[in-house]
Design an enzyme around this catalytic site. Structure first.
Site, PDB file in Angstrom:
ATOM      1  N   GLY A  38       0.778  -1.247   0.000  1.00 20.91           N
ATOM      2  CA  GLY A  38       0.000   0.000   0.000  1.00 20.91           C
ATOM      3  C   GLY A  38       0.802   1.285   0.000  1.00 20.91           C
ATOM      4  O   GLY A  38       0.348   2.301  -0.510  1.00 20.91           O
ATOM      5  N   GLU A  94       3.806   4.170   6.169  1.00 23.36           N
ATOM      6  CA  GLU A  94       2.532   3.441   6.022  1.00 23.36           C
ATOM      7  C   GLU A  94       1.552   4.241   5.182  1.00 23.36           C
ATOM      8  O   GLU A  94       1.570   5.474   5.212  1.00 23.36           O
ATOM      9  CB  GLU A  94       1.906   3.191   7.405  1.00 23.36           C
ATOM     10  CG  GLU A  94       2.074   1.778   7.927  1.00 23.36           C
ATOM     11  CD  GLU A  94       1.212   0.730   7.228  1.00 23.36           C
ATOM     12  OE1 GLU A  94       0.976   0.826   6.008  1.00 23.36           O
ATOM     13  OE2 GLU A  94       0.780  -0.201   7.911  1.00 23.36           O
ATOM     14  N   ASP A  98      -5.439   2.356  10.513  1.00 26.84           N
ATOM     15  CA  ASP A  98      -6.877   2.157  10.694  1.00 26.84           C
ATOM     16  C   ASP A  98      -7.107   1.687  12.135  1.00 26.84           C
ATOM     17  O   ASP A  98      -7.167   2.508  13.045  1.00 26.84           O
ATOM     18  CB  ASP A  98      -7.295   1.128   9.632  1.00 26.84           C
ATOM     19  CG  ASP A  98      -8.772   0.853   9.573  1.00 26.84           C
ATOM     20  OD1 ASP A  98      -9.560   1.762   9.856  1.00 26.84           O
ATOM     21  OD2 ASP A  98      -9.161  -0.286   9.229  1.00 26.84           O
ATOM     22  N   LYS A 126      -7.255   7.034  10.101  1.00 22.56           N
ATOM     23  CA  LYS A 126      -8.679   6.922  10.442  1.00 22.56           C
ATOM     24  C   LYS A 126      -8.760   6.731  11.951  1.00 22.56           C
ATOM     25  O   LYS A 126      -9.019   5.627  12.437  1.00 22.56           O
ATOM     26  CB  LYS A 126      -9.254   5.664   9.774  1.00 22.56           C
ATOM     27  CG  LYS A 126      -9.871   5.875   8.421  1.00 22.56           C
ATOM     28  CD  LYS A 126     -10.689   4.639   8.049  1.00 22.56           C
ATOM     29  CE  LYS A 126     -10.154   3.986   6.814  1.00 22.56           C
ATOM     30  NZ  LYS A 126     -10.901   2.770   6.419  1.00 22.56           N
ATOM     31  N   PHE A 147     -14.077   3.598   3.582  1.00 18.06           N
ATOM     32  CA  PHE A 147     -13.039   2.797   2.937  1.00 18.06           C
ATOM     33  C   PHE A 147     -12.543   3.547   1.714  1.00 18.06           C
ATOM     34  O   PHE A 147     -13.325   3.964   0.875  1.00 18.06           O
ATOM     35  CB  PHE A 147     -13.566   1.410   2.561  1.00 18.06           C
ATOM     36  CG  PHE A 147     -12.451   0.459   2.252  1.00 18.06           C
ATOM     37  CD1 PHE A 147     -11.763  -0.175   3.279  1.00 18.06           C
ATOM     38  CD2 PHE A 147     -12.057   0.233   0.948  1.00 18.06           C
ATOM     39  CE1 PHE A 147     -10.698  -1.027   3.001  1.00 18.06           C
ATOM     40  CE2 PHE A 147     -10.994  -0.617   0.658  1.00 18.06           C
ATOM     41  CZ  PHE A 147     -10.315  -1.246   1.689  1.00 18.06           C
ATOM     42  N   VAL A 148     -11.241   3.749   1.637  1.00 21.25           N
ATOM     43  CA  VAL A 148     -10.681   4.543   0.540  1.00 21.25           C
ATOM     44  C   VAL A 148      -9.748   3.698  -0.327  1.00 21.25           C
ATOM     45  O   VAL A 148      -9.158   2.720   0.145  1.00 21.25           O
ATOM     46  CB  VAL A 148      -9.927   5.790   1.069  1.00 21.25           C
ATOM     47  CG1 VAL A 148     -10.907   6.796   1.664  1.00 21.25           C
ATOM     48  CG2 VAL A 148      -8.851   5.414   2.077  1.00 21.25           C
ATOM     49  N   ASP A 154      -5.670  -0.343  -1.952  1.00 24.41           N
ATOM     50  CA  ASP A 154      -6.459  -1.237  -2.800  1.00 24.41           C
ATOM     51  C   ASP A 154      -7.780  -1.629  -2.175  1.00 24.41           C
ATOM     52  O   ASP A 154      -7.976  -1.520  -0.960  1.00 24.41           O
ATOM     53  CB  ASP A 154      -5.673  -2.527  -3.049  1.00 24.41           C
ATOM     54  CG  ASP A 154      -5.623  -3.406  -1.799  1.00 24.41           C
ATOM     55  OD1 ASP A 154      -5.208  -2.902  -0.720  1.00 24.41           O
ATOM     56  OD2 ASP A 154      -6.014  -4.586  -1.875  1.00 24.41           O
ATOM     57  N   ARG A 160      -5.042   0.508  -6.978  1.00 22.03           N
ATOM     58  CA  ARG A 160      -3.812   1.083  -6.406  1.00 22.03           C
ATOM     59  C   ARG A 160      -3.219   2.153  -7.318  1.00 22.03           C
ATOM     60  O   ARG A 160      -2.478   3.012  -6.872  1.00 22.03           O
ATOM     61  CB  ARG A 160      -2.750  -0.004  -6.219  1.00 22.03           C
ATOM     62  CG  ARG A 160      -3.081  -1.056  -5.185  1.00 22.03           C
ATOM     63  CD  ARG A 160      -1.822  -1.883  -4.898  1.00 22.03           C
ATOM     64  NE  ARG A 160      -2.106  -3.147  -4.231  1.00 22.03           N
ATOM     65  CZ  ARG A 160      -2.229  -3.294  -2.918  1.00 22.03           C
ATOM     66  NH1 ARG A 160      -2.128  -2.266  -2.117  1.00 22.03           N
ATOM     67  NH2 ARG A 160      -2.470  -4.482  -2.394  1.00 22.03           N
TER      68      ARG A 160
END
Ligand code: IMP
Ligand code: MG
Length: 188
Positions: A38, A94, A98, A126, A147-148, A154, A160
């Protein structure tokens, strides 16, 4: 899918974060440890924004058991560092924090290797979803509990490649936009 953070805003914020990081680490090597997959885009842009001579790039792979939208907190290292970080300044890179389970696990693992300092930079936070308190020294954006996807993030390995960060919506995947023009113009 609705744009939450545009690519211009991402770049502006990364430049600000880079100035802060340069000021906090005036000399010596700085190890950026990117968590695959990510954070690959964020790492690439942050590394290029840092105007300091020694920026070292390392990768770690992590898998967390869960479904497409949530991590279970059971984390496993799938690719470890190739180098020792003992005595070095280390910054974990990162994409998003979350629940905090992944980052707090990583912080515990890396702290055992006795770096000189250990901090984290996350593009997105978040905070209201946090289950495990974790120290994130640099945060790009606080975001709501949505959710992004995009800019490295992804949904089931897709999206992505988007330049901006969008709120995921299953009904409106905008895959049409990604197709090359020639493809769109095909007559079926
Ligand atoms: P945590 O352990 O719950 O903090 O989860 C962190 C990881 O879950 C991130 O590194 C992402 O891979 C993934 N994740 C959490 N929220 C999102 C999201 O909104 N979109 C995409 N991936 C997410
Ligand atoms: Mg993921």
């Amino acid at each position: 899918m609705r744009v939450l953070i545009s690519s211009e805003d991402i770049q502006r914020r990364i430049a600000e974060l880079a100035r802060q990081i340069e000021a906090d680490y005036p000399d010596g090597p700085l190890y950026l440890i990117a968590i695959l997959k990510g954070s690959f885009m964020f790492l690439a842009d942050l590394a290029r924004a840092l105007k300091r001579p020694s920026v070292r790039i390392e990768f770690m792979g992590i898998s967390s058991y869960g479904d497409a939208q949530t991590s279970s907190g059971q984390v496993k290292v799938t690719k470890d560092l190739d180098v020792s970080i003992e005595g070095h300044n280390v910054l974990i890179v990162e994409d998003i924090v979350d629940t905090g389970l992944t980052l707090s696990y990583l912080m515990r693992v890396l702290a055992q290797r006795r770096p000189k300092s250990l901090e984290a930079v996350a593009l997105l936070d978040k905070a209201e979803r946090r289950l495990q308190p974790v120290r994130v020294k640099y945060v790009g954006f606080q975001i709501p509990n949505e959710f992004v996807v995009g800019y490295g993030l992804d949904y089931a390995e897709d999206y992505r490649n988007f330049r901006d960060i969008r709120i995921f919506s299953e009904n409106d995947t905008c895959l049409e936009e990604q197709k090359p023009l020639a493809e769109k113009q095909k007559i079926h």
